[in-house]
Scaffold this motif. Structure first.
Motif, short mmCIF file in Angstrom:
data_model
loop_
_atom_site.label_atom_id
_atom_site.label_comp_id
_atom_site.label_asym_id
_atom_site.label_seq_id
_atom_site.Cartn_x
_atom_site.Cartn_y
_atom_site.Cartn_z
N LYS A 158 0.80 -1.23 0.00
CA LYS A 158 0.00 0.00 0.00
C LYS A 158 0.83 1.28 0.00
O LYS A 158 0.43 2.27 -0.59
N THR A 159 2.00 1.27 0.62
CA THR A 159 2.81 2.50 0.62
C THR A 159 3.41 2.76 -0.75
O THR A 159 3.46 3.90 -1.21
N ILE A 160 3.87 1.71 -1.42
CA ILE A 160 4.44 1.86 -2.76
C ILE A 160 3.34 2.18 -3.77
O ILE A 160 3.46 3.10 -4.57
N TRP A 161 2.31 1.37 -3.74
CA TRP A 161 1.20 1.52 -4.69
C TRP A 161 0.59 2.91 -4.59
O TRP A 161 0.31 3.55 -5.60
N THR A 162 0.39 3.39 -3.38
CA THR A 162 -0.22 4.71 -3.17
C THR A 162 0.64 5.82 -3.77
O THR A 162 0.12 6.69 -4.46
N LEU A 163 1.94 5.78 -3.53
CA LEU A 163 2.82 6.83 -4.03
C LEU A 163 2.80 6.90 -5.54
O LEU A 163 2.58 7.97 -6.12
N TYR A 164 2.99 5.77 -6.19
CA TYR A 164 3.10 5.79 -7.65
C TYR A 164 1.75 5.97 -8.34
O TYR A 164 1.68 6.62 -9.38
N SER A 165 0.70 5.43 -7.77
CA SER A 165 -0.61 5.65 -8.39
C SER A 165 -1.05 7.11 -8.21
O SER A 165 -1.65 7.69 -9.11
N LEU A 166 -0.72 7.70 -7.08
CA LEU A 166 -1.03 9.12 -6.87
C LEU A 166 -0.25 9.99 -7.86
O LEU A 166 -0.81 10.93 -8.44
N GLN A 167 1.01 9.65 -8.09
CA GLN A 167 1.80 10.37 -9.09
C GLN A 167 1.16 10.24 -10.47
O GLN A 167 1.09 11.21 -11.22
N ALA A 168 0.72 9.03 -10.80
CA ALA A 168 0.11 8.79 -12.12
C ALA A 168 -1.18 9.57 -12.27
O ALA A 168 -1.45 10.14 -13.33
N ILE A 169 -1.99 9.64 -11.22
CA ILE A 169 -3.26 10.37 -11.28
C ILE A 169 -3.01 11.88 -11.41
O ILE A 169 -3.63 12.54 -12.24
N ILE A 170 -2.08 12.39 -10.62
CA ILE A 170 -1.76 13.81 -10.71
C ILE A 170 -1.21 14.14 -12.09
O ILE A 170 -1.58 15.15 -12.70
N ALA A 171 -0.35 13.28 -12.61
CA ALA A 171 0.20 13.49 -13.96
C ALA A 171 -0.91 13.49 -14.99
O ALA A 171 -0.93 14.34 -15.89
N LEU A 172 -1.85 12.56 -14.87
CA LEU A 172 -2.96 12.49 -15.82
C LEU A 172 -3.80 13.77 -15.79
O LEU A 172 -4.12 14.33 -16.84
N VAL A 173 -4.11 14.24 -14.61
CA VAL A 173 -4.90 15.47 -14.48
C VAL A 173 -4.16 16.64 -15.10
O VAL A 173 -4.73 17.42 -15.88
N LEU A 174 -2.88 16.78 -14.79
CA LEU A 174 -2.10 17.89 -15.35
C LEU A 174 -1.96 17.77 -16.86
O LEU A 174 -2.04 18.77 -17.58
N ILE A 175 -1.76 16.56 -17.35
CA ILE A 175 -1.64 16.35 -18.80
C ILE A 175 -2.93 16.75 -19.51
O ILE A 175 -2.90 17.40 -20.55
#
Length: 137
Positions: free
Chosen positions: A112-129
């Motif tokens: 959960k700590t790894i998954w949360t960090l990278y999925s959050l980065q992916a979601i933020i990147a998607l929104v910004l993109i």
């Protein structure tokens, strides 16, 4: 007792190195994602978007690998801690069972700590993109 303490120090050194590698990978992931998103903001290009997600998956995998190895060396540390002085052989090789189950790369990847960090980065990147795609021409 001196040999046992030295062997435990060697193992602790490896654990520390694996932990440091994991921490540095997290930092590099955030830095590279931010830099690529900055490039995307100035000049929207599908290549930048692809590189953002490719790099996220690479860093996610590497981070999980180092954490999996760290868990394995913690298991080795526990084994050596229980050995008598006569059985110390300074072996630093991980047994296969130390990197299986909860310590496996696959399990660590979905931690959960790894998954949360990278999925959050992916979601933020998607929104910004999506925002950049709409406003950058």
């Amino acid at each position: 007792m001196e040999n046992k303490l030295k062997h435990l120090e060697f193992i602790q050194s490896i654990i520390t190195r694996m932990n440091t590698n994991s921490f540095q990978i997290k930092g590099m992931s955030i830095t590279i994602t931010a830099a690529l998103l900055a490039l995307t903001a100035s000049d929207y290009n599908i290549l930048y978007v692809s590189i953002v997600y490719f790099s996220l998956f690479v860093f996610w995998g590497l981070d999980a690998y180092y954490l999996s190895q760290e868990k394995g060396y913690r298991e080795l540390y526990e084994e050596v801690r229980r050995l008598t002085e006569d059985n110390i052989d300074f072996n630093l090789k991980l047994k296969k069972e130390y990197t299986e189950g909860n310590n496996s790369w696959n399990h660590t990847l979905l931690n959960k700590t790894i998954w949360t960090l990278y999925s959050l980065q992916a979601i933020i990147a998607l929104v910004l993109i999506l925002v950049f795609k709409h406003y950058v021409k």
